[in-house]
Design an enzyme around this catalytic site. Sequence first.
Site, PDB file in Angstrom:
ATOM      1  N   ILE A  13       0.740  -1.299  -0.035  1.00 12.77           N
ATOM      2  CA  ILE A  13       0.102  -0.094   0.148  1.00 12.77           C
ATOM      3  C   ILE A  13       0.951   1.457   0.044  1.00 12.77           C
ATOM      4  O   ILE A  13       0.575   2.304  -0.535  1.00 12.77           O
ATOM      5  CB  ILE A  13      -0.855   0.054   1.210  1.00 12.77           C
ATOM      6  CG1 ILE A  13      -2.233   0.959   0.825  1.00 12.77           C
ATOM      7  CG2 ILE A  13      -0.302   0.076   2.533  1.00 12.77           C
ATOM      8  CD1 ILE A  13      -2.780   0.825  -0.251  1.00 12.77           C
ATOM      9  N   SER A  35      11.908   0.781   6.849  1.00  8.85           N
ATOM     10  CA  SER A  35      11.489  -0.491   6.538  1.00  8.85           C
ATOM     11  C   SER A  35      12.714  -1.488   6.434  1.00  8.85           C
ATOM     12  O   SER A  35      13.711  -0.860   6.085  1.00  8.85           O
ATOM     13  CB  SER A  35      10.877  -0.238   4.934  1.00  8.85           C
ATOM     14  OG  SER A  35       9.994  -1.353   4.565  1.00  8.85           O
ATOM     15  N   ARG A  36      12.243  -2.615   6.625  1.00  4.76           N
ATOM     16  CA  ARG A  36      13.430  -3.597   6.476  1.00  4.76           C
ATOM     17  C   ARG A  36      13.886  -3.927   5.462  1.00  4.76           C
ATOM     18  O   ARG A  36      15.017  -4.415   4.757  1.00  4.76           O
ATOM     19  CB  ARG A  36      13.126  -4.895   7.317  1.00  4.76           C
ATOM     20  CG  ARG A  36      12.684  -4.450   8.991  1.00  4.76           C
ATOM     21  CD  ARG A  36      11.940  -5.659   9.628  1.00  4.76           C
ATOM     22  NE  ARG A  36      10.541  -5.759   8.975  1.00  4.76           N
ATOM     23  CZ  ARG A  36       9.736  -6.772   9.328  1.00  4.76           C
ATOM     24  NH1 ARG A  36       9.881  -7.362  10.333  1.00  4.76           N
ATOM     25  NH2 ARG A  36       9.075  -6.890   8.642  1.00  4.76           N
ATOM     26  N   LYS A  89      -5.397   1.820   7.769  1.00  3.73           N
ATOM     27  CA  LYS A  89      -6.802   1.020   8.364  1.00  3.73           C
ATOM     28  C   LYS A  89      -6.320  -0.436   8.487  1.00  3.73           C
ATOM     29  O   LYS A  89      -5.245  -0.936   7.421  1.00  3.73           O
ATOM     30  CB  LYS A  89      -7.783   1.398   7.643  1.00  3.73           C
ATOM     31  CG  LYS A  89      -7.750   1.334   5.953  1.00  3.73           C
ATOM     32  CD  LYS A  89      -7.408  -0.071   5.535  1.00  3.73           C
ATOM     33  CE  LYS A  89      -8.312  -1.657   5.695  1.00  3.73           C
ATOM     34  NZ  LYS A  89      -7.876  -2.751   4.730  1.00  3.73           N
ATOM     35  N   ASP A 167     -10.186  -7.539   6.749  1.00  2.00           N
ATOM     36  CA  ASP A 167      -9.285  -6.333   6.095  1.00  2.00           C
ATOM     37  C   ASP A 167     -10.064  -5.737   4.912  1.00  2.00           C
ATOM     38  O   ASP A 167      -9.963  -4.400   5.191  1.00  2.00           O
ATOM     39  CB  ASP A 167      -8.047  -6.969   5.978  1.00  2.00           C
ATOM     40  CG  ASP A 167      -6.886  -6.190   5.360  1.00  2.00           C
ATOM     41  OD1 ASP A 167      -6.192  -5.496   5.990  1.00  2.00           O
ATOM     42  OD2 ASP A 167      -6.835  -6.042   3.969  1.00  2.00           O
TER      43      ASP A 167
HETATM   44  P1  NAP Z   1       2.473  -5.552   3.120  1.00  2.17           P
HETATM   45  O1  NAP Z   1       3.001  -5.062   2.144  1.00  2.17           O
HETATM   46  O2  NAP Z   1       2.405  -7.062   3.677  1.00  2.17           O
HETATM   47  O3  NAP Z   1       3.113  -4.645   4.468  1.00  2.17           O
HETATM   48  C1  NAP Z   1       3.739  -3.462   4.403  1.00  2.17           C
HETATM   49  C2  NAP Z   1       5.056  -3.445   4.997  1.00  2.17           C
HETATM   50  O4  NAP Z   1       4.938  -3.829   6.412  1.00  2.17           O
HETATM   51  C3  NAP Z   1       6.096  -4.649   4.711  1.00  2.17           C
HETATM   52  O5  NAP Z   1       6.544  -4.297   3.382  1.00  2.17           O
HETATM   53  C4  NAP Z   1       6.962  -4.504   5.737  1.00  2.17           C
HETATM   54  O6  NAP Z   1       8.225  -3.819   5.442  1.00  2.17           O
HETATM   55  C5  NAP Z   1       6.331  -4.113   6.908  1.00  2.17           C
HETATM   56  N1  NAP Z   1       6.098  -5.027   8.088  1.00  2.17           N
HETATM   57  C6  NAP Z   1       5.488  -6.078   7.955  1.00  2.17           C
HETATM   58  N2  NAP Z   1       5.651  -6.839   8.903  1.00  2.17           N
HETATM   59  C7  NAP Z   1       6.006  -5.909   9.748  1.00  2.17           C
HETATM   60  C8  NAP Z   1       6.384  -5.909  11.358  1.00  2.17           C
HETATM   61  N3  NAP Z   1       6.249  -7.260  12.021  1.00  2.17           N
HETATM   62  N4  NAP Z   1       7.119  -5.074  11.786  1.00  2.17           N
HETATM   63  C9  NAP Z   1       7.210  -4.015  11.280  1.00  2.17           C
HETATM   64  N5  NAP Z   1       7.146  -3.877  10.020  1.00  2.17           N
HETATM   65  C10 NAP Z   1       6.371  -4.904   9.305  1.00  2.17           C
HETATM   66  O7  NAP Z   1       0.866  -5.224   3.578  1.00  2.17           O
HETATM   67  P2  NAP Z   1       0.006  -3.847   2.791  1.00  2.17           P
HETATM   68  O8  NAP Z   1      -0.516  -4.482   1.763  1.00  2.17           O
HETATM   69  O9  NAP Z   1       0.965  -2.787   2.349  1.00  2.17           O
HETATM   70  O10 NAP Z   1      -1.083  -3.628   4.044  1.00  2.17           O
HETATM   71  C11 NAP Z   1      -0.616  -2.683   5.091  1.00  2.17           C
HETATM   72  C12 NAP Z   1      -1.679  -2.162   5.628  1.00  2.17           C
HETATM   73  O11 NAP Z   1      -2.294  -1.404   4.722  1.00  2.17           O
HETATM   74  C13 NAP Z   1      -2.790  -2.917   6.247  1.00  2.17           C
HETATM   75  O12 NAP Z   1      -3.223  -2.569   7.460  1.00  2.17           O
HETATM   76  C14 NAP Z   1      -3.775  -3.056   5.169  1.00  2.17           C
HETATM   77  O13 NAP Z   1      -5.153  -3.260   5.844  1.00  2.17           O
HETATM   78  C15 NAP Z   1      -3.479  -1.701   4.576  1.00  2.17           C
HETATM   79  N6  NAP Z   1      -3.969  -1.537   3.334  1.00  2.17           N
HETATM   80  C16 NAP Z   1      -3.698  -2.269   2.186  1.00  2.17           C
HETATM   81  C17 NAP Z   1      -4.060  -2.195   1.039  1.00  2.17           C
HETATM   82  C18 NAP Z   1      -3.908  -3.052  -0.051  1.00  2.17           C
HETATM   83  O14 NAP Z   1      -4.313  -3.233  -1.170  1.00  2.17           O
HETATM   84  N7  NAP Z   1      -2.734  -4.093   0.124  1.00  2.17           N
HETATM   85  C19 NAP Z   1      -4.967  -1.316   0.707  1.00  2.17           C
HETATM   86  C20 NAP Z   1      -5.373  -0.439   1.688  1.00  2.17           C
HETATM   87  C21 NAP Z   1      -4.854  -0.448   3.003  1.00  2.17           C
HETATM   88  P3  NAP Z   1       9.693  -4.434   5.751  1.00  2.17           P
HETATM   89  O15 NAP Z   1       9.470  -5.876   5.809  1.00  2.17           O
HETATM   90  O16 NAP Z   1      10.436  -3.999   4.539  1.00  2.17           O
HETATM   91  O17 NAP Z   1       9.841  -3.725   7.044  1.00  2.17           O
END
Ligand code: NAP
Length: 305
Positions: A13, A35-36, A89, A167
């Site tokens: 996101i 970010s890691r 969110k 989610d």
């Molecule tokens: P994602 O790509 O799986 O995670 C985002 C980043 O968070 C990862 O690249 C990771 O970065 C970091 N992360 C993951 N686990 C972590 C941990 N335990 N501690 C610290 N950092 C961590 O997920 P996403 O789809 O972007 O979603 C993230 C949030 O945005 C969620 O709450 C989701 O509901 C919301 N969202 C997502 C979408 C969508 O389309 N995917 C749309 C709207 C909102 P590093 O490993 O590089 O640190």
Amino acid sequence: MKRKIALVGIGKIAIDQHVPALAASPDWELAATVSRSGRVDGVKAYSDFGLMLAENPDIGTVSLCMPPVPRYDYAHAALMAGRHVMLEKPPGASLAEVYALEKLAEAKGLSLFATWHSRMAHAVAPAKAWLKDTTITRAHITWREDVRKWHPGQDWVFQAGGMGVFDPGINALSILTEILPQPVHMRGAVLTFPSNCQTPIAAKLAFSGNVSADFDWRQEGPQTWDILVETPKGRLDLRMGGNVLEIDGKLHAGENSIMGEYPALYARMAQLVATRARDVDLAPMIHVADALTLGVRQEAEAFHL
Ligand code: NAP
């Protein structure tokens, strides 16, 4: 002058929405990432959040884009370090932790924004205006999408605290709680858990006031993000995740694009920071918590992303 902001958790996101919204923003300068593994070209990159906070006293705001379970610790550290905080969110893994953050932000005179991007969809405000002072005779949400398409490899969605189909479903609930003229409450739910998952892959919800919802993460082919509302003055259909509004089958307002949502969130965050105000509405998350409390559990076959 633009305010400096750091983006934390550079995943799907952040790259899809936050980075383009910040690049086009008249209010914000993306000054650092944390970010890691992820980074953004041309932006100072950290892997240690505490170090970023310590080395950049001029970055007054952080936007947290990681999944909900790890988010509280980052939000707490940022507020303790005197930074304004914007939460993706759902705003946390539990209601109590978000209440605690709100209290801390208030005590420190800092902004906290629990964002609901779907509330910024093009047709949500017109839908709310059309429903104002109206009686709802029936409402139904259909939110059916393909989890493999939208969350590739994101195992956290099926782990405890990941919320499963809630989610995306919480986006529908964020719209519902914004547009209905009267609040509703959960009366029952049927939740479908794959045998290898800690969170549901589908949910059927029944609310007071003849309001219901059908969330499913197994839909392949066309995806559906629709909310139907029937009233004595006619039928309202919000389609495309709140971006398109039809009244009695005719286009009334909106635009078939989700690209306005995050620019609107960052504009709102700029307003909040300017006045050190907070915007934390947990109504959508309360419905999710109630569904998980009241829900009858059904088991389905194992599911793999
Ligand atoms: P994602 O790509 O799986 O995670 C985002 C980043 O968070 C990862 O690249 C990771 O970065 C970091 N992360 C993951 N686990 C972590 C941990 N335990 N501690 C610290 N950092 C961590 O997920 P996403 O789809 O972007 O979603 C993230 C949030 O945005 C969620 O709450 C989701 O509901 C919301 N969202 C997502 C979408 C969508 O389309 N995917 C749309 C709207 C909102 P590093 O490993 O590089 O640190």
